[in-house]
Design an enzyme around this catalytic site. Structure first.
Site, short mmCIF file in Angstrom:
data_model
loop_
_atom_site.label_atom_id
_atom_site.label_comp_id
_atom_site.label_asym_id
_atom_site.label_seq_id
_atom_site.Cartn_x
_atom_site.Cartn_y
_atom_site.Cartn_z
N PRO A 188 93.59 34.76 4.52
CA PRO A 188 94.20 33.70 3.71
C PRO A 188 95.21 34.21 2.68
O PRO A 188 96.11 33.47 2.27
CB PRO A 188 92.99 33.03 3.04
CG PRO A 188 91.91 33.20 4.05
CD PRO A 188 92.13 34.60 4.59
N SER A 215 88.40 30.32 5.88
CA SER A 215 86.99 30.53 5.55
C SER A 215 86.79 31.97 5.09
O SER A 215 87.62 32.84 5.35
CB SER A 215 86.08 30.21 6.74
OG SER A 215 86.26 31.16 7.77
N SER A 231 90.69 33.70 8.45
CA SER A 231 89.38 34.03 7.91
C SER A 231 89.43 35.37 7.19
O SER A 231 90.37 36.16 7.35
CB SER A 231 88.33 34.08 9.04
OG SER A 231 88.62 35.10 9.96
N CYS A 232 88.41 35.59 6.38
CA CYS A 232 88.23 36.83 5.64
C CYS A 232 89.40 37.03 4.67
O CYS A 232 89.68 36.17 3.86
CB CYS A 232 88.05 38.00 6.62
SG CYS A 232 87.34 39.48 5.89
N ILE A 233 90.12 38.14 4.75
CA ILE A 233 91.22 38.43 3.84
C ILE A 233 92.53 37.79 4.28
O ILE A 233 93.49 37.71 3.51
CB ILE A 233 91.37 39.96 3.66
CG1 ILE A 233 92.23 40.32 2.44
CG2 ILE A 233 91.93 40.61 4.93
CD1 ILE A 233 91.62 39.94 1.12
#
Length: 159
Positions: free
Chosen positions: A71, A131, A67-69
């Site tokens: 990925p 996400s 999630s967030c950065i």
């Protein structure tokens, strides 16, 4: 370890055989400690121990959630296989001030999928779920919805 409770173990003690899935939350820990995305962008390097762990989970067919950065880390590790990921949007706006990270994901060979804040990108073939979380400048309940969608996506791949 800042958000963990109980006994925290070193990353190199993680054995993919002991877990059903791997979830990597984002934030500065992912951007500065697990990788150097915060300073190098698409030229990032990933902590070698984390990369090895991610590859083991993947080779064992176990889901990986981000999630967030975070990925961007998966894009570096798995971009060469064309995995699908999201940081929400690839168009910067008031609601997506960090959408430039989608460009980094694309430049690393991964595919960026635009998703609503309450949606997760589920790459069923590679068992990778992502996400936007705080890549979206939303309200706390919207961030919760985003992370929840990622976790539910990971759980759906366990069935």
């Amino acid at each position: 370890a800042r958000i963990a409770r109980g006994k925290v173990k070193a990353l190199d003690e993680c054995d993919a055989g002991d877990f059903d899935a791997l979830v990597i939350p984002g934030g500065f820990g992912a951007a500065k400690n697990l990788s150097d995305f915060a300073s190098k962008g698409a030229d990032l390097t990933v902590d070698s121990t984390l990369e090895e762990i991610m590859r083991k989970f993947h080779s064992q067919g176990k889901p990986i959630g981000l999630s967030c950065i975070a990925p961007t880390i998966a894009a570096k590790v798995f971009g060469s296989i064309g995995c699908k990921l999201t940081v929400g949007s690839d168009v910067e706006s008031e609601k997506y001030p960090f959408a430039g990270a989608a460009g980094a994901i694309k430049s690393l060979g991964a595919h960026h999928q635009t998703c609503e804040p309450n949606e997760a990108c589920i790459d069923k073939e590679n068992k990778i779920v992502s996400s936007s979380a705080y890549m979206y400048a939303g309200l706390p309940h919207e961030i919760d919805d985003s992370v929840r969608a990622m976790v539910e996506g990971v759980l759906s791949l366990l069935a």
